[in-house]
Design a protein around this motif. Structure first.
Motif, PDB file in Angstrom:
ATOM      1  N   ASP A  52      42.162  50.498  24.115  1.00  0.00           N
ATOM      2  CA  ASP A  52      43.218  49.636  24.103  1.00  0.00           C
ATOM      3  C   ASP A  52      43.141  48.693  22.729  1.00  0.00           C
TER       4      ASP A  52
ATOM      5  N   ALA B 125      45.444  51.953  21.808  1.00  0.00           N
ATOM      6  CA  ALA B 125      46.853  52.070  22.491  1.00  0.00           C
ATOM      7  C   ALA B 125      47.647  50.682  22.329  1.00  0.00           C
TER       8      ALA B 125
ATOM      9  N   LEU C 163      42.088  60.113  24.391  1.00  0.00           N
ATOM     10  CA  LEU C 163      42.581  58.917  24.201  1.00  0.00           C
ATOM     11  C   LEU C 163      42.927  58.857  22.570  1.00  0.00           C
TER      12      LEU C 163
END
Length: 72
Positions: free
Chosen positions: A54, A29, A24
């Motif tokens: 996220d 994100a 990630l």
């Protein structure tokens, strides 16, 4: 050692052994931050529909957030 500490350490070891989120990106994100109260009853991922990676989540111990610019 307390049973709670043992349980947490075992859960952490299991999580670390199966950790597969290393790919990630470091910036979140979804490109935002959640500032929430430091209350164990609150689960930001659950109430905001987030997955790991996220958003950044900051838990505030109390009091309103402030900045020098006063934009809060």
């Amino acid at each position: 050692m307390s049973s709670t500490k043992t349980e947490v350490e075992q859960a952490n070891a299991a999580y670390a052994a199966g950790f597969d989120k290393g790919d990630l990106a470091l910036p979140p994100a979804r490109g935002f931050l959640i500032l929430t109260y430091m209350d164990a009853r609150l689960d930001p991922a659950r109430y905001a529909g987030l997955s790991e990676g996220d958003a950044h989540v900051v838990r505030n111990a109390g009091g309103p957030p402030t900045t020098r610019s006063g934009r809060w």
